[in-house]
Design a protein around this motif. Sequence first.
Motif, short mmCIF file in Angstrom:
data_model
loop_
_atom_site.label_atom_id
_atom_site.label_comp_id
_atom_site.label_asym_id
_atom_site.label_seq_id
_atom_site.Cartn_x
_atom_site.Cartn_y
_atom_site.Cartn_z
N LYS A 197 5.27 -1.61 13.83
CA LYS A 197 4.36 -0.95 14.77
C LYS A 197 3.20 -0.27 14.05
CE LYS A 197 7.94 0.05 18.16
NZ LYS A 197 8.78 1.12 18.73
N GLU A 198 3.44 0.21 12.83
CA GLU A 198 2.43 0.97 12.09
C GLU A 198 1.47 0.10 11.28
OE1 GLU A 198 1.81 4.31 12.10
OE2 GLU A 198 3.27 4.40 13.72
N LEU A 199 1.93 -1.06 10.86
CA LEU A 199 1.14 -1.91 9.96
C LEU A 199 0.39 -3.00 10.73
CD1 LEU A 199 3.81 -2.43 7.14
CD2 LEU A 199 1.78 -0.97 7.02
N SER A 200 -0.85 -3.21 10.37
CA SER A 200 -1.61 -4.32 10.94
C SER A 200 -1.61 -5.52 9.99
CB SER A 200 -3.04 -3.88 11.23
OG SER A 200 -3.69 -3.49 10.04
N GLU A 201 -1.35 -5.27 8.72
CA GLU A 201 -1.43 -6.32 7.69
C GLU A 201 -0.54 -7.53 7.96
OE1 GLU A 201 -2.75 -2.51 5.76
OE2 GLU A 201 -1.16 -3.11 7.13
N PRO A 202 0.69 -7.36 8.47
CA PRO A 202 1.54 -8.54 8.69
C PRO A 202 0.95 -9.57 9.65
CG PRO A 202 2.88 -6.58 8.69
CD PRO A 202 1.44 -6.13 8.69
N PHE A 203 -0.05 -9.17 10.41
CA PHE A 203 -0.65 -10.07 11.39
C PHE A 203 -1.94 -10.71 10.89
CE2 PHE A 203 1.75 -6.69 13.45
CZ PHE A 203 2.73 -7.46 14.07
N ARG A 204 -2.28 -10.42 9.65
CA ARG A 204 -3.51 -10.99 9.08
C ARG A 204 -3.22 -12.32 8.40
NH1 ARG A 204 -6.61 -6.31 5.87
NH2 ARG A 204 -7.33 -8.19 4.86
#
Length: 78
Positions: free
Chosen positions: A52-59
């Motif tokens: 929920k906190e990280l955006s990087e895994p979706f890049r």
Amino acid sequence: MADKKVNIELSNDEAIVLFEFLGRFNEKDNSSRFEDQSEQKILWDIECILEKELSEPFRADYQDIVKKAREAVRDEKE
């Protein structure tokens, strides 16, 4: 005591490395490593919190991000 919270601070690099590890760990059947299912549940919960906190895994360049985060977190070799 149930209302007491414990906060743990992680750098963004540490959070990425931990998220990647938990993702791999939680994909496998590690049930024999736990004394109680509550231990496994906590690891699942931490993975969800990080997701929920990280955006990087979706890049698209996530694997490069993980590599750089591991390098930043790793102890330097002497």
